[in-house]
Enzyme design. Structure first.
Site, mmCIF file in Angstrom:
data_model
loop_
_atom_site.group_PDB
_atom_site.id
_atom_site.type_symbol
_atom_site.label_atom_id
_atom_site.label_comp_id
_atom_site.label_asym_id
_atom_site.label_seq_id
_atom_site.Cartn_x
_atom_site.Cartn_y
_atom_site.Cartn_z
ATOM 1 N N SER A 134 0.707 -1.144 -0.063
ATOM 2 C CA SER A 134 0.038 0.094 0.053
ATOM 3 C C SER A 134 0.800 1.147 -0.065
ATOM 4 O O SER A 134 1.840 1.316 -0.686
ATOM 5 C CB SER A 134 -0.788 0.023 1.283
ATOM 6 O OG SER A 134 -1.823 0.947 1.218
ATOM 7 N N TYR A 148 -4.424 8.106 -6.941
ATOM 8 C CA TYR A 148 -3.501 7.346 -6.498
ATOM 9 C C TYR A 148 -3.952 6.913 -4.927
ATOM 10 O O TYR A 148 -3.771 5.977 -4.443
ATOM 11 C CB TYR A 148 -2.138 7.773 -6.491
ATOM 12 C CG TYR A 148 -1.083 6.609 -5.737
ATOM 13 C CD1 TYR A 148 -0.683 5.563 -6.665
ATOM 14 C CD2 TYR A 148 -0.250 6.927 -4.866
ATOM 15 C CE1 TYR A 148 0.350 4.816 -6.149
ATOM 16 C CE2 TYR A 148 0.492 6.281 -4.221
ATOM 17 C CZ TYR A 148 0.969 5.008 -4.983
ATOM 18 O OH TYR A 148 1.723 4.110 -4.319
ATOM 19 N N LYS A 152 -5.111 3.329 -3.222
ATOM 20 C CA LYS A 152 -4.619 2.933 -2.140
ATOM 21 C C LYS A 152 -5.482 2.688 -0.777
ATOM 22 O O LYS A 152 -5.158 1.897 0.263
ATOM 23 C CB LYS A 152 -3.156 3.480 -1.573
ATOM 24 C CG LYS A 152 -2.156 3.477 -2.503
ATOM 25 C CD LYS A 152 -1.648 1.939 -2.985
ATOM 26 C CE LYS A 152 -0.782 2.004 -3.820
ATOM 27 N NZ LYS A 152 -0.170 0.605 -4.190
#
Length: 272
Positions: A134, A148, A152
């Site tokens: 992660s 992004y 995650k």
């Protein structure tokens, strides 16, 4: 005891570095890359302990086939490391539909498909360890990394749920959360949106904070990862680097203070 480790995104960066470290100490490694020629050096050096597979993690059928091939080749899979992914740089408004979907396909769905593929094997074995790479920005956010960040955050929610579901099968789940490191994540492997001038001040401010000391040394992560996969009681979350924990601690203290200040209104909204 030597382990059999399946790792994605092994052509460079953390993936290549960690795969080499596993092989060096005698583990068996299945390493995947979109271009398996990038793994020729490891195959040449470590021979039968190394299986290189071509894989685009976005292809669900190929993910299942790769896991099956790895199991057939080595007989077991003790550890799955979902490392494949890339960074999409740009403001939320700048991000196209295709860019958004491709970010989630690789960073979230590819990880999900491989996780689903390996679970029957690990359940049958009665043991296993799934390590999801992660990021600190799976817990807090930075500007101009919106998609992004979102990918995650999705990995974090999925994996925390998964950990509770599979603990009874002897399977552990760990979220590895690096801060910035001097890999090519922000270089050759990154994707950038088409810039809008309105967001230049935000980008400039963000980049001005990314000083050299913010970037860790990739090789320094190897001992931590080796200790993690050897642990009999691995953590659900593990920061890599010295900046992650202080940043997250500060952010969560702020969240708790805000939630507390609105707690009366929140409770009243329950209605009874």
């Amino acid at each position: 005891m030597a382990k059999t480790i399946f790792i994605t995104g092994a052509s460079r960066g953390f993936g290549k570095l960690w795969a080499a470290a596993f092989l060096e100490r005698g583990d068996k490694v299945i390493a995947t890359a979109r271009d398996p020629r990038t793994l020729d050096d490891l195959v040449s050096q470590y021979g039968n302990n190394m299986l290189a597979l071509q894989l685009d993690v976005n292809d669900r059928a190929a993910d299942f086939a790769a896991i099956h091939k790895a199991k057939e080749h080595f007989g077991s899979i003790d550890v799955l490391i979902n490392n494949a992914g890339y960074g999409l740089f740009g403001s939320v408004e700048e991000t196209s539909e295709q860019e958004a979907r491709e970010q989630m396909e690789t960073n979230f769905f590819g990880l999900l498909w491989l996780t689903q593929a390996v679970l029957p094997i690990m359940r049958a074995q009665g043991h296993g360890h799934i390590i999801q790479v992660s990021s600190v920005v799976g817990l807090i956010t930075f500007p101009v990394l919106g998609l992004y960040n979102a990918s995650k955050f999705a990995v974090e929610g999925l994996s925390e749920t998964l950990a509770a579901e599979v603990k009874g099968f002897g399977i552990n789940v760990t979220l590895v959360e690096p801060n910035s490191f001097s890999t090519d994540w922000a270089g050759a492997s990154a994707v950038h949106t088409t810039a809008m001038p309105e967001y230049e001040p935000v980008k400039t401010a963000f980049l001005s904070g990314m000083t050299d000391d913010r970037f860790g040394v990739p090789e320094a992560t190897t001992p931590a990862v080796l200790e993690l996969i050897d642990s009999k009681n691995p953590p659900l979350r593990l920061f890599l680097g010295k900046f992650g924990y202080p940043l997250v601690k500060q952010a969560y203290e702020g969240r708790l203070a805000e939630w507390d200040s609105w707690s009366g209104i929140s409770a009243a909204a329950h209605g009874k």
